[in-house]
Each structure stands twice: as C-alpha cells, then as structure tokens.
Design a protein around this motif. Structure first.
Motif, mmCIF file in Angstrom:
data_model
loop_
_atom_site.group_PDB
_atom_site.id
_atom_site.type_symbol
_atom_site.label_atom_id
_atom_site.label_comp_id
_atom_site.label_asym_id
_atom_site.label_seq_id
_atom_site.Cartn_x
_atom_site.Cartn_y
_atom_site.Cartn_z
ATOM 1 N N LEU A 171 0.843 -1.192 0.000
ATOM 2 C CA LEU A 171 0.000 0.000 0.000
ATOM 3 C C LEU A 171 0.881 1.245 0.000
ATOM 4 N N ALA A 172 0.684 2.110 -0.978
ATOM 5 C CA ALA A 172 1.542 3.291 -1.091
ATOM 6 C C ALA A 172 0.729 4.574 -1.127
ATOM 7 N N ASN A 173 1.218 5.589 -0.422
ATOM 8 C CA ASN A 173 0.538 6.887 -0.421
ATOM 9 C C ASN A 173 0.930 7.737 -1.617
ATOM 10 N N ALA A 174 2.230 7.782 -1.838
ATOM 11 C CA ALA A 174 2.692 8.715 -2.851
ATOM 12 C C ALA A 174 3.332 8.009 -4.035
ATOM 13 N N LEU A 175 3.977 6.865 -3.738
ATOM 14 C CA LEU A 175 4.668 6.167 -4.825
ATOM 15 C C LEU A 175 3.655 5.581 -5.788
ATOM 16 N N ASP A 176 3.810 5.932 -7.005
ATOM 17 C CA ASP A 176 2.888 5.444 -7.996
ATOM 18 C C ASP A 176 3.694 4.531 -8.922
ATOM 19 N N LEU A 177 3.122 3.408 -9.244
ATOM 20 C CA LEU A 177 3.890 2.491 -10.094
ATOM 21 C C LEU A 177 4.136 3.059 -11.482
ATOM 22 N N THR A 178 3.446 4.133 -11.782
ATOM 23 C CA THR A 178 3.717 4.736 -13.078
ATOM 24 C C THR A 178 4.898 5.696 -12.981
ATOM 25 N N ASP A 179 5.413 5.893 -11.738
ATOM 26 C CA ASP A 179 6.631 6.694 -11.580
ATOM 27 C C ASP A 179 7.741 6.038 -12.385
ATOM 28 N N ARG A 180 8.617 6.883 -12.870
ATOM 29 C CA ARG A 180 9.656 6.373 -13.751
ATOM 30 C C ARG A 180 10.455 5.210 -13.132
ATOM 31 N N SER A 181 10.887 5.411 -11.884
ATOM 32 C CA SER A 181 11.743 4.391 -11.282
ATOM 33 C C SER A 181 10.986 3.088 -11.031
ATOM 34 N N LEU A 182 9.681 3.208 -10.813
ATOM 35 C CA LEU A 182 8.945 1.995 -10.470
ATOM 36 C C LEU A 182 8.418 1.246 -11.684
ATOM 37 N N ILE A 183 8.419 1.918 -12.800
ATOM 38 C CA ILE A 183 7.963 1.257 -14.010
ATOM 39 C C ILE A 183 8.825 0.030 -14.283
ATOM 40 N N ARG A 184 10.080 0.133 -13.889
ATOM 41 C CA ARG A 184 10.992 -1.004 -14.061
ATOM 42 C C ARG A 184 10.498 -2.227 -13.310
ATOM 43 N N LEU A 185 9.880 -1.954 -12.167
ATOM 44 C CA LEU A 185 9.371 -3.050 -11.367
ATOM 45 C C LEU A 185 8.404 -3.885 -12.194
ATOM 46 N N GLN A 186 7.551 -3.176 -12.921
ATOM 47 C CA GLN A 186 6.572 -3.880 -13.721
ATOM 48 C C GLN A 186 7.207 -4.669 -14.849
ATOM 49 N N SER A 187 8.290 -4.116 -15.394
ATOM 50 C CA SER A 187 8.876 -4.829 -16.522
ATOM 51 C C SER A 187 9.842 -5.905 -16.030
ATOM 52 N N ARG A 188 10.366 -5.735 -14.803
ATOM 53 C CA ARG A 188 11.394 -6.650 -14.332
ATOM 54 C C ARG A 188 10.843 -7.925 -13.717
ATOM 55 N N VAL A 189 9.940 -7.740 -12.789
ATOM 56 C CA VAL A 189 9.514 -8.944 -12.081
ATOM 57 C C VAL A 189 8.671 -9.832 -12.993
ATOM 58 N N HIS A 190 8.762 -11.108 -12.723
ATOM 59 C CA HIS A 190 8.070 -12.059 -13.581
ATOM 60 C C HIS A 190 6.562 -11.878 -13.506
ATOM 61 N N PHE A 191 6.087 -11.811 -12.259
ATOM 62 C CA PHE A 191 4.654 -11.640 -12.081
ATOM 63 C C PHE A 191 4.389 -10.160 -11.912
ATOM 64 N N LYS A 192 3.752 -9.579 -12.863
ATOM 65 C CA LYS A 192 3.432 -8.162 -12.721
ATOM 66 C C LYS A 192 2.420 -8.003 -11.584
ATOM 67 N N PRO A 193 2.662 -7.020 -10.705
ATOM 68 C CA PRO A 193 1.656 -6.818 -9.659
ATOM 69 C C PRO A 193 0.341 -6.320 -10.261
ATOM 70 N N VAL A 194 -0.767 -6.747 -9.662
ATOM 71 C CA VAL A 194 -2.062 -6.185 -10.048
ATOM 72 C C VAL A 194 -2.089 -4.770 -9.492
ATOM 73 N N LEU A 195 -2.422 -3.793 -10.309
ATOM 74 C CA LEU A 195 -2.419 -2.407 -9.843
ATOM 75 C C LEU A 195 -3.821 -1.954 -9.485
ATOM 76 N N LEU A 196 -3.931 -1.245 -8.379
ATOM 77 C CA LEU A 196 -5.238 -0.715 -7.993
ATOM 78 C C LEU A 196 -5.024 0.682 -7.422
ATOM 79 N N ASN A 197 -5.693 1.658 -8.004
ATOM 80 C CA ASN A 197 -5.554 3.019 -7.496
ATOM 81 C C ASN A 197 -6.826 3.439 -6.770
ATOM 82 N N PHE A 198 -6.645 4.002 -5.586
ATOM 83 C CA PHE A 198 -7.777 4.549 -4.838
ATOM 84 C C PHE A 198 -7.867 6.029 -5.181
#
Ligand SMILES: Nc1ncnc2c1ncn2[C@@H]1O[C@H](COP(=O)(O)OP(=O)(O)O)[C@@H](O)[C@H]1O
Ligand SMILES: [Mg+2]
Length: 421
Positions: A171-198
C-alpha cells in the motif's frame, strides 16, 4: 417529537456522545463507497488463497482514501476456503528499508534472530517451502523507497520464485507504479503486480461516509447531530484540499464534541433551574452547523486549508514546504546531516517569523513531519521524547528543488540560510 420530550436534552447529548465515539479513525466496522475496490481486493485474495498460487498487488492512493481500512476489513471479515497466515507490517515503523526482511522473517518464525543480510535468503527459502499461503500486507510502502528501489524490487520478486507461497499486497501513499523508477518493477519482475488506485473521495462521498459512520451510531437521528448542509460543506472543503477522509472525520468529531459540551451545559442549566426547562431552552441544543465546522477547521487548520491546492503540479502544503526547506538549510549550513526534531522546530520557527507566517506548535509540527516522512522526503526515527527524534533528508538539494516546485520560496530561504541555523 423528541425535542419536547422532558428528556429530550439527554437524548441529544447521548446522540452527540455516540456520534463522537463513532467518528474514530481506526479500522471502521463498515466501509462505504468503496464497493468496487473491496471487490477487486477480495477477488484477488480469493483467487490466490483458494488456489494456492502466489501473486502481488500494488495499491496506491493519497493518504486517507481508505486503502488500509479496505485491506484490513477484508482480512478481518471475509472468509476464504484455503489456509493462509496473514502478516501486516507498517513500514513507517521500520528503522531502515532493509529491516523489512527481518521483520517478516521474525513474524514467520518468532525465534528467528539473525542479521538483516541473511534475512532475504532466509525468506526465499521459507517462502518456497510447503505450507499455508502467506498474505503479507506492507502498509506505507513508500518508506521502502530507496534511490535504486532495490528493497521494493526484492520484495516484489518473492512471489515470482518457483513454489512461492507469498501473496504480497503493498500500500503506497505517494509512490505510484507509473513513476519512472517503479515502471521497471513492472517490466522486471516475472509476475506483474495487479495495480489498484484509490482515487480521492468526491465531495459527495465524503459527506456520505461521514453521515453513514454517524448513522451507525445514532440511527435516523443523524440530522440532530449534524445538519445536512454542514455535511455537504465539510465534503466540499475536504475534497477541494487534501481529500483526506481522516481529516474530515477528525474535524467532524471535534465539532460534535463542541456541540456535545454545549448540550451538556444546557442540560445542567435546565435541570438546576426548572423555570428554564421550557421547550425553548431545550431547542437551543444545536446540531453541528456550518459555523461550528468553520470554527473547528480554523483551529485544526495548519497546512491543508491554508494553501489553495488548486495547482496540481505543486501539491506540497505550505507547512510541509517550510519544514523541508528548513531541514535543507540545516543540512547545508549546519554540521551534521541529521538534526533533532526539537532543533528543526526551533529553526523552522525562525523561518516563519522572518516570513511572517503562522508557526505551528511542536505537536502539530511533529505530526506534519510524519506526513512529510510518508511522502518519502525525510527519514524520521521515533524516540520516546519526540524533541530528540532524529530527522534527516532522503533527497539531495536538486531533488528537493524538483519536489517542491516553489523555487522562489526555496531560493529565498536558502539565500539567508545561515540566519536560521
Ligand atoms: N470508505 C470508508 N468507509 C468508512 N470509513 C472510512 C472509509 N475510508 C476511510 N475511512 C476512515 O478513514 C480512516 C483513514 O482511512 P485509511 O484506510 O487509514 O486511509 P489510507 O490508508 O488510504 O491513508 C480509516 O481508519 C477509517 O476510519
Ligand atoms: Mg494507510
């Protein structure tokens, strides 16, 4: 009609008391206006727990949008057919980002006690052994943000290990997976996390949730506790500033408290002087109205309402900006990278008086510092004496500059930096 009942004033007082108690900001009994999000989280958990498959979910949204409330509500109230163990860690309470591995290891095995370095490989072993599924909820995951995001990457890779039994929810307050640094997370890890924005609550949603929370305690008497117009006003004010439901609930609770005190005085007066006990005196028991709310907002207000937050680009409240800039000044002009909260408050007060701005008291200051912390800008260590708590910047000057956007204020304060040390 209730107000003409000789006990009417007592009914009013107890309604205020019940409403005040219901307006807490810990886990609520019921969640309103988040059906879609509850459904997505529940389905995700159900799929993975019941099928015994690992996975991850990344929930983002500004503070006070109900992220923690929704996840804890589901874990506490829904049943799943598969066996699982849940672990909830608030990353705000961790000393360093890497200590998360130790924390999880200790929750898996209370006897486990080795160094942080070994914790990750221990986790990799344990989480791939056979056993029940592990639902790991990492709240305030922003705190684990590091320059290279290595901790986050390592965590989100755990569910991708062969035979992993980890179901990770961050659960993140400010970090958004669309942030540049975190986009890598989506491309790197095998299982992409399911994203949910409140998304932030709308004016109407805030009014509805606060009203429902009161209704749970007083039934159909909501209108005697708070006027519908006041609910709408509160919803509008909060949604146009921080959008933080916690703030709406806090303000409303204080306003109800004020009305409760008024009603109690009224009932003491009425019982001590029977001549006053006319229906007229009882009717002066006022429910929460717009003026009462305004009064409460003015006293609660320190940051969220003082700055017009209409400009989306610069969403740092003024008090937070002042804190960040003062800390930068102390780091630049002082001797150490780390200062105590007491010292920071002292320098911050000098800055405020120089610029003719309202100074917030230490308690409010310390709370505001934790808000700055939850945005990943500073690291704040907790101490029993909060004035001695060390605080340091997580960003360098250039990063502070780009976070704050307000270059004029920043450079002006920095230019006079030595005055405030
Ligand atoms: N949809 C909701 N229905 C009822 N209460 C809510 C709802 N969303 C938030 N709250 C209340 O507001 C408080 C703050 O919400 P929280 O889940 O902690 O926000 P976040 O985790 O997004 O910062 C909760 O503890 C709860 O009391
Ligand atoms: Mg939360």
């Amino acid at each position: 009609m209730k107000l003409q009942n000789p006990n009417g004033d007592l009914t009013v007082t107890s309604n205020f008391t019940k409403a005040r108690q219901a307006l807490h900001t810990s886990t609520p009994g019921n969640i309103f206006c988040r059906d879609k999000e509850l459904d997505i989280i529940e389905t995700f958990l159900q799929n993975h727990i019941d099928n015994g498959t690992s996975g991850s979910m990344y929930i983002s949204g500004r503070p006070g949008t109900g992220k923690t409330a929704c996840v804890t509500h589901i874990l506490a109230n829904r049943t799943f057919s598969g066996k699982f163990k849940s672990i909830l860690i608030n990353c705000m309470l961790l000393h360093t980002p890497t200590s998360v591995f130790q924390q999880v290891a200790q929750q898996l095995d209370p006897k486990w006690n080795t160094t942080a370095k070994e914790a990750l490989s221990y986790l990799e072993d344990r989480l791939t052994e056979s056993g029940p599924m592990i639902v790991l909820v990492l709240d305030e995951i922003d705190q684990m943000s590091t320059r290279d995001q290595s901790v986050l990457y390592a965590l989100f890779e755990l569910p991708a290990l062969t035979n992993s039994r980890l179901i990770l929810i961050g659960l993140a307050n400010a970090l958004d997976l669309t942030d540049r640094s975190l986009i890598r997370l989506q491309s790197r890890v095998h299982f992409k996390p399911v994203l949910l924005n409140f998304s932030p609550y709308s004016k109407q949603e805030i009014a509805t949730i606060v009203s429902q929370r009161i209704q749970e305690a007083v039934g159909e008497d909501v209108g005697n506790v708070i006027a519908p117009s006041a609910l709408q006003y509160l919803g509008g004010k909060i949604s146009s500033t921080s959008g933080d439901l916690r703030k709406a609930i806090d303000i409303c609770r204080r306003a109800v408290e004020l009305a409760e005190t008024g009603a109690k005085k009224q009932s003491v007066l009425a019982s001590s002087n029977s001549e006053l006990q006319t229906s007229e005196s009882v009717q002066t028991n006022k429910c929460v109205s717009i003026p009462i709310l305004c009064k409460m907002m003015a006293s609660v207000e320190s940051n969220a309402f003082s700055v017009g937050n209409s400009d989306d680009v610069d969403d740092t409240p003024l008090q937070q900006k002042l804190i960040i800039v003062t800390l930068l000044v102390l780091v630049k002009f002082g001797k150490s990278k780390q200062v105590t909260l007491g010292k920071l408050h002292q320098s911050y007060s000098k800055v405020c008086s120089k610029y003719g701005m309202t100074t917030i008291d230490f308690d409010e200051f310390s709370h505001t510092c934790s808000l700055v912390e939850s945005r990943g800008i500073v690291i704040l260590k907790r101490k029993s004496n909060p004035r001695l708590a060390p605080i340091c910047l997580r960003l360098d000057e250039r990063e502070v500059e780009s976070t704050l956007k307000d270059k004029t204020l920043l450079s002006s304060i920095l230019a006079q930096g030595s005055l405030f040390v």
